[in-house]
Design an enzyme around this catalytic site. Structure first.
Site, PDB file in Angstrom:
ATOM      1  N   MET A 115      37.801 -13.911   1.018  1.00 32.41           N
ATOM      2  CA  MET A 115      38.913 -14.197   0.120  1.00 32.41           C
ATOM      3  C   MET A 115      38.437 -14.116  -1.333  1.00 32.41           C
ATOM      4  O   MET A 115      38.403 -13.045  -1.922  1.00 32.41           O
ATOM      5  CB  MET A 115      39.540 -15.554   0.463  1.00 32.41           C
ATOM      6  CG  MET A 115      40.173 -15.534   1.858  1.00 32.41           C
ATOM      7  SD  MET A 115      41.095 -16.992   2.385  1.00 32.41           S
ATOM      8  CE  MET A 115      39.997 -18.326   2.129  1.00 32.41           C
ATOM      9  N   CYS A 116      38.067 -15.233  -1.915  1.00 31.45           N
ATOM     10  CA  CYS A 116      37.767 -15.280  -3.349  1.00 31.45           C
ATOM     11  C   CYS A 116      36.517 -14.504  -3.737  1.00 31.45           C
ATOM     12  O   CYS A 116      36.491 -13.857  -4.788  1.00 31.45           O
ATOM     13  CB  CYS A 116      37.678 -16.731  -3.802  1.00 31.45           C
ATOM     14  SG  CYS A 116      39.230 -17.631  -3.514  1.00 31.45           S
ATOM     15  N   VAL A 117      35.475 -14.545  -2.912  1.00 28.03           N
ATOM     16  CA  VAL A 117      34.254 -13.798  -3.232  1.00 28.03           C
ATOM     17  C   VAL A 117      34.554 -12.308  -3.228  1.00 28.03           C
ATOM     18  O   VAL A 117      34.235 -11.589  -4.183  1.00 28.03           O
ATOM     19  CB  VAL A 117      33.110 -14.153  -2.249  1.00 28.03           C
ATOM     20  CG1 VAL A 117      31.927 -13.208  -2.419  1.00 28.03           C
ATOM     21  CG2 VAL A 117      32.674 -15.604  -2.436  1.00 28.03           C
ATOM     22  N   THR A 120      36.997 -11.169  -6.117  1.00 25.66           N
ATOM     23  CA  THR A 120      36.338 -11.143  -7.419  1.00 25.66           C
ATOM     24  C   THR A 120      35.357  -9.976  -7.505  1.00 25.66           C
ATOM     25  O   THR A 120      35.320  -9.259  -8.516  1.00 25.66           O
ATOM     26  CB  THR A 120      35.633 -12.487  -7.684  1.00 25.66           C
ATOM     27  OG1 THR A 120      36.624 -13.538  -7.638  1.00 25.66           O
ATOM     28  CG2 THR A 120      34.938 -12.508  -9.031  1.00 25.66           C
TER      29      THR A 120
END
Length: 187
Positions: A115-117, A120
């Site tokens: 998700m976030c890793v 980004t």
């Protein structure tokens, strides 16, 4: 391969994800690796950016709750920042792009891998950064079984697939211990 990076992006290493019942599997190892990366980035003069997810009301990472707090101590100053984010992508709706002005290469670590890793890292690649994603410094949860479709998918497999999905543009095979740091403008 061991070219230094000028910034370390620490994605959502918040109490809800690394301490207690909601912690990612092997959270102690993740914390050990991110602690080491942060210390070496500081020593090398690289930027350190702690991304902090603002979860929805009632979520484990809801702002101003114990789970929302960053796990690692922050040393605020001209080379260390905390950036709160409302979405998975650390660039979306934040000042991250401006903080990274002059940076050409960065490393990304933290949670959640898929998700976030990944979001980004994917945007960093799209913006032309050289991205290092040390495979042993990001983590996630197991994916629950889907009856009739699949068994539970172990967190380590999910993390590996998330990194693999970034393609050959990101360096996803490096050990965190092999990442080297330098001040911006010196890579």
């Amino acid at each position: 391969m061991n070219r230094p990076v000028e910034a370390l992006i620490v994605v959502d290493v918040q109490s809800a994800f690394v301490v207690g019942d909601g912690a990612v599997p092997d959270a102690d190892r993740l914390v050990e690796r991110t602690t080491d990366l942060i210390a070496r980035a500081r020593t090398g003069g690289a930027l350190v950016v702690h991304l902090q997810n603002d979860g929805q009301p009632g979520a484990d990472d809801e702002p101003h709750t114990p789970g929302w707090e960053l796990h690692h101590p922050v040393e605020p100053g001209p080379t260390e920042f905390v950036i709160r984010k409302p979405k998975d992508d650390g660039f979306d709706g934040t000042a991250l792009g401006g903080v990274l002005a002059g940076v050409e290469a960065l490393a990304v670590c933290g949670v959640m891998s898929e998700m976030c890793v990944q979001a980004t890292a994917r945007t960093a690649l799209a913006r032309g950064y050289r991205v290092v994603l040390p495979y042993d410094a990001h983590a996630t949860q197991n994916v629950p079984a889907a009856p009739g479709i699949s068994e539970e998918i172990p967190a380590a497999t999910v993390s590996r697939v998330a990194a693999w999905a970034l393609g050959s543009d990101a360096d996803t095979t490096t050990h965190s211990a092999d990442v080297t740091f330098t001040a911006p403008g010196r890579a």
